[in-house]
Motif scaffolding. Structure first.
Motif, PDB file in Angstrom:
ATOM      1  N   ARG A   1      -6.322   0.659  -2.673  1.00  0.00           N
ATOM      2  CA  ARG A   1      -5.694   1.138  -1.447  1.00  0.00           C
ATOM      3  C   ARG A   1      -6.197   2.558  -1.118  1.00  0.00           C
TER       4      ARG A   1
ATOM      5  N   HIS B   1      -9.471  -2.966  -0.526  1.00  0.00           N
ATOM      6  CA  HIS B   1      -8.277  -3.800  -0.658  1.00  0.00           C
ATOM      7  C   HIS B   1      -8.099  -4.827   0.461  1.00  0.00           C
TER       8      HIS B   1
ATOM      9  N   CYS C   1      -5.202  -7.688   1.073  1.00  0.00           N
ATOM     10  CA  CYS C   1      -4.133  -6.979   1.773  1.00  0.00           C
ATOM     11  C   CYS C   1      -3.778  -7.733   3.044  1.00  0.00           C
TER      12      CYS C   1
ATOM     13  N   HIS D   1       1.736   0.466   7.148  1.00  0.00           N
ATOM     14  CA  HIS D   1       0.974   1.690   6.902  1.00  0.00           C
ATOM     15  C   HIS D   1       1.434   2.852   7.736  1.00  0.00           C
TER      16      HIS D   1
ATOM     17  N   ARG E   1       7.614  -4.498   0.145  1.00  0.00           N
ATOM     18  CA  ARG E   1       7.371  -3.100  -0.172  1.00  0.00           C
ATOM     19  C   ARG E   1       8.683  -2.340  -0.124  1.00  0.00           C
TER      20      ARG E   1
ATOM     21  N   HIS F   1       3.173   0.735  -4.015  1.00  0.00           N
ATOM     22  CA  HIS F   1       2.559  -0.175  -4.981  1.00  0.00           C
ATOM     23  C   HIS F   1       3.000   0.190  -6.394  1.00  0.00           C
TER      24      HIS F   1
HETATM   25 MO    MO Z   1      -2.255  -3.559   1.420  1.00  0.00          MO
END
Ligand code: MO
Ligand code: MGD
Ligand code: MGD
Ligand code: SF4
Ligand code: SF4
Ligand code: SF4
Ligand code: SF4
Ligand code: SF4
Lengths: 968, 326, 239
Positions: free
Chosen positions: A123, A145, A149, A188, A793, A799
């Motif tokens: 990442r 990733h 991802c 993100h 998440r 992570h």
């Molecule tokens: Mo990701």
């Protein structure tokens, strides 16, 4: 105690404030770091920063505990001679030794067969550099990733609308009225998204969340629609169908800005079936859609060139051209396709009541149609039409891995793109908006290498390691149609795997399929833990040896900042700096933090000295590139070109004199240019003086409709963002996919899939969106494994990074498997019981938790909270390893064998996106006699040289001091 | 609430100390008023006072273990205007000094009559000190009990019963101790003290049972609904926001199962009320010098259990916010 | 008189915990610090926090709501925690109504924490003194900071601006207006503590659809070819 009014920071000496960019996650918020005597006292959001506007998140505000974590590495390490891999038994070495080892090994590989060196990164935010290094080295075996991802998100939308969610575009919540979010837990743009959702709600916007689980953002949705995992395609198709049936689409938009009215050849027998009928006209070849298509004019009832002034084409109907070719507008094909997708059909698949689906469609359609926005902004389209205003339909969407991480994700996301297009919401106010450098042509120009010949000893790779195939001929396969890359990306197995398939790299390399490699360099990727599927097995592969006792993957280099699970398997460990200790460029060449209003990029500038012998990985690559004499890193005379990374960033140009470099701001000798211009020796200072970012705001008339905005496209071309200023029409119908399908049908010359894959390619490369059950569900017994298992998440953890963080780990110390109480009581589980979760591939023991916030057919847990014992600077008894668990053990990296192959990746058949969320499981109670500990367990890791010694029972942090405050 | 042993010892020990002092003074008063005919009465006062003082001192010592900063304990006397704790901190030493004076006066025999009230009650120094001590003993009961009873949202505690129970337990255990002491010193006050101890114990039984019933029936004013300000019948915490525990999960929960608490309840009813009363009755019948001592020991043990239960029984509304980890 | 307070908008709080760690981060090195962590890298880590974010599930599937609920000292106007303190360590500031603890006076008797119905105080197990939210007193009173930054750390950090800060006694302040207009309420009003902090409830936005909205003349489907006429019509046969 002193009165706080007299005792505050103002009175302290040795205080300094420095700006940089956060990297507790990939969101890239601007931060202000207050140091006291050189130690970090406080990190806060930089209010002057466009991205986060001064706010922070839980992780960002815990940066101090990352900086001073006892889990950090600080010395280059070499596996001890007789030590086994995986046991983290290392000796400390010098950087000179480390470079010596790497240089020798890599130089040899490069001279013999560069593909035997594979570089994969997790990442990270440095793909501009790492990708360029791989290309210079000459290996195609590079990816980040993206493949595991959300490549489905990137590909699904970029192949449809020329831009995407993720870091490339987003919902215009400022102007939107209705916002529908699919399968997003955090994403993100963590902080910007939160800022905007909150503003949106306060302005009275209506927010609907479609997700099997209601946590995080979904909690504050006005309506939560619980959906069965993997079925969004069905929902979206039914919504599209309803919108078409009710006539709730934006006809003008479809006609002018999409290929809806373009005529498609409708002749099953023809080799051109399903392609657009090409009109005779001259056009230049390029990576853009030529405008040699036809419309059928309503008035004259004849075919004519698209965008012929005055032409109002039919969207529906079937027609015969003068030469006898049967054609249909692509919208007609779409409508026909949709007809079978009724709301009742979707109810049976998604578990959402038909009435709700119908209402959702009506809400979207009516809001888009009746709440039109009109902004007094003049603009000109690429056909020369002048518009007095910019209009928009205020319905916006967002989606992430809930759609992407399924093996039907590409088609699902394409359907979402089509829905957004039907509603007329692309790059218009209140809808989806691009962020520079998007929009890009469909598909974008860079292409992967064309064949094995592109990889030659001591030679730069011919082609980009990652690119965007537009036709079967762009695939990276050998004469038999078999893969050239170690991860089999761009092969017929996953033709549009535009981000590679990092998740299959270790398995493939271990098996030697398609070949064996020598050295694997992992940067910022925890492949022995949370970023691998089938983790236990992958760990075994890393230590597996051949008949000679050699490791099957002979040499493993890991660059990490922490004592992660993967570090334990390394032969050579490179200790990286933290984000507070290094220079970084968050570049236009990778994923910048652009705003809807124009390009923005940003930098990190160190605020403290590196710990111990930590060295920025960028500097490592530059050093290695120079030692290996990779062309871009050395001058004609072979001397190194760049002192270090900051020097590289200033002086590197993508090709000599291109004027394009890593940073877009303050280019030109004196910093007078932007995006394109000669290197500026003072560039770093100029970023530093501008809060570490560069922002360019486009003129208002360039800010919308950019796919077709002449002014914008010409501006973008002039500034080196795009190669062409041609319109980027939306692909309601995907001719690109049809080309692959025709190849699979053997109808066209050029590259052909191997026989075993013909059916697969033909099935999934459907130019029109369709729904299919996720591959794993097709291949396993879903009565035996009736449940879907998901991860989400947590907002307060990134992570696997953050268990070393003393504050964050108090919020998520271990994890549970959440399930609906009806399911739990059916199984006889009490809240908190120890249970087993088992898939066809593996099982894990964990604790269950009741939750009303989850659809009864789904179980879920927070991602990557479970850790291996002894890793991350934690004690072997820490909750993370004893009560926490990693779901990845039950997720397979390969599908069960089927007619298309024995070792197909558990991924989307189009893009190779890892299908994390497809896994099917059953759950049952653990025996009372079993130990109350999660399973599997691994032999505890011990600390490695260079790590701080174990911290004590108490930690009392004050600005760099750890035992402040007196104990009584 | 989490039962804190320092506080349990503090309250049981000083309660017994206060009760013992009251017992001594009662007997003195009775004998002065010629209601009691025991020539040896006076022999008891000095050692009795010493014992009371020891108990009070031990209680005080125990209380220090409750403090994070015992070295600053002196500061706790400053807020007597508002804080029952502060008041307790003032009254306890005042009472202790009275007990000490009382003992000293008796030890040195400074009991010359100073004046006589209504021709019947000869007043001496010990009587004055004793009276003051008695007032302070009751004041101390009030202060200590009010520390608990004044917290209105600890509804199990916020009742006059807390004060009454508290006082009765102190008196009962004090008289029980006085009986034991007399038995040990072979003074013929065993029956006198024993009788009062039984009366106090039975009264305490009555009020404690009332409070048990009351507490069982309590309708808590705070609910998860008022705690969150959300009206719905089905509200469940999914996470309290941290997982390794905090002060809030440690200080306000007893951490025992309901059945364990039930056992403690029956245990203390037996130990505080049933057994001691039976023992006193038996000892009265068989004239045993040892049984009163046993009775006191058992009752005191029972009181520790009772106080434990008193804490564990109180449901702090803050617990509404700390119900689940995830 | 001024009464500073937080107003927390449950309608937008996404439960991100930014306020939790930003609070710890600011305060551990500030006037009210340090804030201890116990077993920081071992099992069952625990520590002092002035602010916690909890989550509740209201109702049952599928008719349920998930509510994120940040929780810190409410700076009660009638704070039961203050008068019980035997040392005067707990006090309510006259100038702005902030409830504070003077660590130098505190003897760690925990009585104030018993007297807080909300569980908003935490004993620091290392320093053995009582700690709690200070409303970032050393930030909000730091005149060297620009006005816009003289706010609590959690307020500045909160990405959804779910945390409003101001004087609830000033009826024109942002917080008073929010309380008034958006139904701001107090926790456990039954105890008369009059918390200064308020919470704003969830509010729903719904869309009302009318049938005629789906049956409009400008329906684009009407632009597509209508079925062509075939065979006889009335025009051909009727007079
Ligand atoms: Mo990701
Ligand atoms: N705090 C934090 N932020 C992060 C990260 C992190 O680790 N921590 N990671 C970053 C990274 S690398 C990424 S890729 C992004 C990912 O950002 P997200 O995509 O938001 O991440 P996930 O947590 O995977 O969320 C997936 C969501 O989809 C839902 N879901 C699963 N299956 C389905 C389905 O079939 N249909 C629907 N409608 N929903 C479904 C899940 O319930 C979950 O809510 O986040 C980034 N941001
Ligand atoms: N079950 C399941 N598994 C998943 C997912 C899921 O949703 N469910 N999500 C997937 C997704 S989308 C992603 S992106 C991946 C993420 O997977 P990865 O990127 O592999 O995993 P991370 O945990 O982010 O950790 C990468 C490594 O980076 C290290 N690191 C942190 N900071 C630095 C630094 O500054 N320098 C260096 N050199 N190293 C550093 C950490 O110590 C860690 O070892 O996980 C995937 N795995
Ligand atoms: S969202 Fe990511 S970049 Fe922004 S503050 Fe949080 S951790 Fe840092
Ligand atoms: S920072 Fe704001 S959104 Fe996040 S948990 Fe706290 S109050 Fe809620
Ligand atoms: S919330 Fe508790 S600690 Fe804060 S002022 Fe009110 S009673 Fe005191
Ligand atoms: S713990 Fe400290 S602040 Fe609380 S009541 Fe005791 S002395 Fe006062
Ligand atoms: S106001 Fe300050 S002390 Fe209080 S919770 Fe917010 S950050 Fe923490």
């Amino acid at each position: 105690m002193q009165d706080p009014v007299d005792h505050n920071d103002a009175g302290q000496s040795g205080v300094e404030v420095k700006n940089t960019t956060c990297y507790m996650c990939a969101c890239r918020c601007g931060i202000r770091v207050t140091l006291r005597d050189g130690e970090v006292r406080h990190i806060e959001g930089n209010p002057a920063h466009p991205h986060n506007q001064g706010v922070l998140c839980a992780k960002g505000a815990s940066g101090i505990m990352k900086q001073y974590s006892p889990g950090r590495l600080s010395k280059p390490l070499l596996r001890k001679k007789n030590a086994k891999r995986g046991e983290s038994d290392f000796e400390e070495i010098s950087w000179e030794q480390a470079f010596g080892i790497m240089h020798e090994r890599l130089a040899k590989i490069r001279a013999e067969d560069p593909k035997k060196f594979a570089l994969f990164t997790g990442r990270d935010q440095m793909q501009a550099l790492t990708g360029m290094f791989a290309k210079q080295f000459g290996t195609p075996n590079y990816a980040a990733h993206g493949g595991f991802c959300s490549v489905n998100m990137a590909a699904g939308l970029i192949y449809t609308i020329g831009g995407s969610f993720w870091e490339f575009g987003g919902p215009d919540l400022e102007r939107s009225k209705l916002f529908i979010m699919f399968g997003t837990a955090e994403d993100h743009d963590s902080n910007p998204l939160k800022i905007h959702i909150s503003k949106f709600k306060r302005q009275g916007g209506r927010f609907i969340s479609i997700n099997p689980i209601r946590t995080g953002y979904s909690a504050i949705a006005d309506e939560w629609v619980a959906i069965k995992p993997g079925t969004d395609g069905a929902l979206l198709l039914a919504i599209c169908n309803e919108i078409i049936q009710q006539g709730l689409y934006d006809r003008d938009f479809l006609v002018n800005y999409t290929n809806a009215a373009e005529l498609v050849i409708d002749d099953q027998k023809s080799a051109d079936h399903g392609l657009f009928y090409p009109a005779e006209m001259h056009y230049e070849e390029g990576c853009f859609d030529p405008q040699n298509k036809l419309w059928w004019d309503k008035e004259l009832d004849i075919a004519m060139g698209t965008h012929t002034p005055g032409c109002n084409p039919y969207l529906l109907g079937d027609f015969t051209l003068d030469d006898g070719t049967a054609v249909k507008p692509s919208f007609q094909l779409l409508k026909e396709r949709m007809e079978k997708y009724s709301v009742e059909w979707a109810e049976s698949i998604t578990g959402i009541p038909a009435e709700t689906i119908r209402r959702l469609a009506h809400e979207m359609g009516v809001t888009a149609r009746d709440q039109k926005i009109e902004l007094p902004i003049q603009w000109t389209d690429t056909w020369g039409n002048e518009h007095d205003s910019v209009t928009g339909n205020p319905v916006s969407f967002h989606a992430m891995r809930g759609l992407a991480a399924h093996s039907n994700g590409f088609q699902t996301i394409r359907t979402l793109g089509i829905l957004m297009t039907l509603l007329g919401t692309i790059d218009r106010p209140g809808g989806f908006r691009h962020k520079a450098p998007f929009p890009r042509p469909i598909p974008p120009c860079p292409k992967p290498p064309k064949g094995p010949d592109c990889v030659k000893p001591d030679t730069v790779l011919d082609g980009m390691p990652l690119g965007w195939p537009a036709t079967p001929d762009d695939l990276f396969v050998d004469d038999d149609g078999e893969p050239v890359r170690i991860d089999k990306a761009f092969s017929w197995e996953y033709p549009l795997s535009v981000h590679g398939l990092m998740h299959n790299t270790i398995t493939n390399a271990w098996r030697g399929d398609p070949y064996k490699i020598d050295t694997l360099l992992l940067f910022m990727a925890n492949m022995a833990w949370n970023s691998s599927m089938n983790t236990s097995k992958v760990r075994d592969m890393l230590t597996d040896t051949d008949d000679n006792g050699e490791y099957k993957i002979p040499f493993l280099i890991v660059c990490d900042a922490f004592h992660s699970e993967t570090v334990a398997f390394a032969d050579l460990v490179l200790p990286d700096t933290t984000y507070l200790e290094r220079y970084d460029a968050l570049s236009m060449l990778d994923r910048p933090i652009s705003e809807f209003s124009g390009p923005v990029d940003s930098v990190r500038i160190p605020v403290t000295e590196p710990k111990g012998d930590c060295k920025p990985f960028q500097d490592v690559l530059i050093e290695l590139g120079s030692r290996l004499q990779l062309p871009a890193f050395v001058k004609q005379d072979g001397k190194r070109k760049f002192r270090d990374y900051p020097d590289f960033v200033i002086n590197y140009e993508t090709s000599p004199g291109s004027g394009i470099g890593f940073l877009a701001g303050w280019r030109g000798k004196g910093g007078e240019k932007f995006l394109k211009g000669e290197p500026n020796p003072k560039q770093w200072e100029m970023y530093a003086n501008n809060n570490c970012f560069f922002q360019y705001e486009l003129p208002k008339s360039y800010q919308y409709m950019r796919n077709w905005n002449q002014g914008y496209l010409e501006w973008a071309r002039a500034h080196g963002m795009t190669r062409y200023a041609e319109p980027i029409n939306l692909h309601l119908y995907s001719e690109v996919l049809q080309k692959f399908r025709l190849a699979a049908q053997g109808k066209r010359p050029g590259k052909q899939p191997p026989e075993r894959l013909r059916k697969r390619v033909e099935t999934y490369f459907d130019p029109l969106p369709f729904y299919y059950e996720p591959l794993e569900s097709q291949l396993v017994d879903t009565r035996e494994y009736p449940l879907n298992a998901l991860t989400q998440r947590p907002m307060a953890m990134y992570h696997s990074w953050d268990s070393q963080n003393a504050w964050l780990r108090q919020i998520h110390t271990h994890n549970y498997l959440f399930m609906n109480p009806t399911l739990a009581s059916e199984k006889g589980f009490a809240d908190g019981d120890w249970i087993w979760i088992e898939s066809p591939h593996g099982k894990v023991r964990c604790m269950c938790r009741y939750s009303e916030a989850v659809e009864p057919g789904t179980v879920w847990t927070w991602n990557a909270i479970g850790k291996a014992s002894g890793a991350w600077g934690l004690s072997p008894k820490a909750n993370e390893s004893q009560k926490g668990f990693l779901l990845n053990h039950v997720i397979s990296e390969e599908l069960p064998p089927c007619e298309s192959g024995k070792h197909l990746s558990n991924s989307d058949p189009i893009t190779g996106q890892a299908a994390w969320f497809d896994v099917r499981v059953k759950v049952y109670k653990a025996e009372d006699s079993e130990s109350k500990q999660s399973w599997p367990q691994f032999k505890p890791l011990h600390r490695v040289p260079g790590m701080d010694k174990k911290r004590g029972k108490w930690q009392n942090y004050v600005a760099g001091l750890f035992n402040a405050g007196k104990k009584s | 609430m989490h039962p804190a042993f320092s506080v349990i010892f503090l309250t049981t020990l000083i309660g017994a100390g206060q009760g013992l002092f009251l017992a001594l003074f009662t007997s003195q008063f009775y004998s002065l008023a010629n209601l009691l005919h025991s020539p040896q009465t006076a022999e008891l006062y000095a050692p009795g006072s010493l014992l009371a003082l020891l108990l009070l001192g031990a209680g005080l010592l125990a209380s220090f273990f409750h403090l994070g900063h015992p070295e600053r304990a002196w500061r706790s006397a400053t807020q007597w205007r508002t804080s029952w704790l502060s008041r307790e901190v003032i009254v306890l030493p005042a009472f202790m000094s009275m007990v000490m004076l009382y003992g000293i006066v008796h030890y040195f025999g400074w009991t010359q009559t100073l004046f006589v009230i209504s021709d019947a009650l000869p007043v001496d120094l010990s009587l004055i000190i004793g009276t003051l001590g008695t007032l302070l003993a009751f004041a101390l009961f009030i202060c200590t009990a009010m520390i608990y009873a004044s917290i209105k949202f600890l509804q199990e505690w916020h009742t006059p019963l807390t004060l009454i129970n508290y006082t009765l337990f102190g008196i009962a255990s004090g008289f029980m101790l006085a009986a034991a002491l007399s038995a040990w010193m072979n003074i013929e006050l065993v029956a006198f003290f024993g009788a009062w101890a039984v009366i106090a114990t039975l009264l305490a039984l009555l009020t404690r049972v009332i409070s048990l019933i009351r507490n069982q029936r309590i309708r808590h004013k705070s609910s998860i609904q008022t705690a969150l300000g959300i009206r719905h019948n089905h509200i469940k915490q999914s996470t309290m926001g941290f997982m390794g525990g905090s002060f809030n999960t440690r200080e306000f929960f007893h951490g025992r199962s309901d059945s364990a608490l039930k056992i403690i309840k029956y245990f203390f009813i037996l130990m505080v009320f049933v057994v001691p009363v039976a023992l006193i009755l038996v000892s009265y019948m068989i004239q045993s010098p040892h049984l009163p001592m046993l009775a006191f020991a058992i009752q005191f043990l029972g009181l520790i259990a009772e106080r434990y239960y008193f804490f564990a029984d109180a449901r702090h509304p803050q617990n509404l916010y700390y119900q689940n980890i995830a | 008189m001024t009464q500073l307070a937080l107003v927390i908008d449950l309608n937008v709080c996404v439960g991100c915990h930014a306020c939790v760690t930003s609070c710890k981060e600011w305060n551990t090195s500030g006037w009210a610090g340090p804030m201890v962590d116990q077993h920081p890298y071992d099992n069952d880590p625990t520590g002092t926090f002035f602010n916690r974010v909890q989550t509740y599930e209201i109702g049952t599937f599928p008719n349920m709501e998930t509510v994120h609920f940040p929780k810190s000292c409410l700076h009660c106007e009638d704070p039961p925690c203050v008068p019980v303190c035997p040392t005067g360590a707990s006090y309510k500031r006259k100038d702005n109504g902030v409830v504070l603890v003077d660590y130098d006076k505190c003897i760690g008797c925990k009585y104030c924490s018993w007297a807080c119905p909300y569980g908003m105080r935490e004993l620091d197990e290392y320093q053995k003194v009582m700690k709690k939210c200070t409303l970032c007193i050393d930030r909000i009173s730091d005149e060297s900071k620009p006005e816009s930054e003289r706010k609590p750390a959690c307020v500045l950090a909160c990405p959804t601006s779910a945390r409003l800060f101001g004087d609830v006694h000033d009826s024109d302040s942002e917080v008073s207006v929010a309380i008034r207009e958006q139904g701001g309420y107090q926790l456990m009003p039954e105890w008369g503590t009059r918390p200064a902090n308020h919470y704003l409830p969830r509010r729903k936005t719904r869309l009302q659809l009318h049938k005629d909205e789906l049956e409009r003349v400008d329906n684009p489907l009407r632009e597509e070819s209508l079925p062509a006429a075939e065979g006889e019509t009335l025009d051909d046969i009727a007079f």
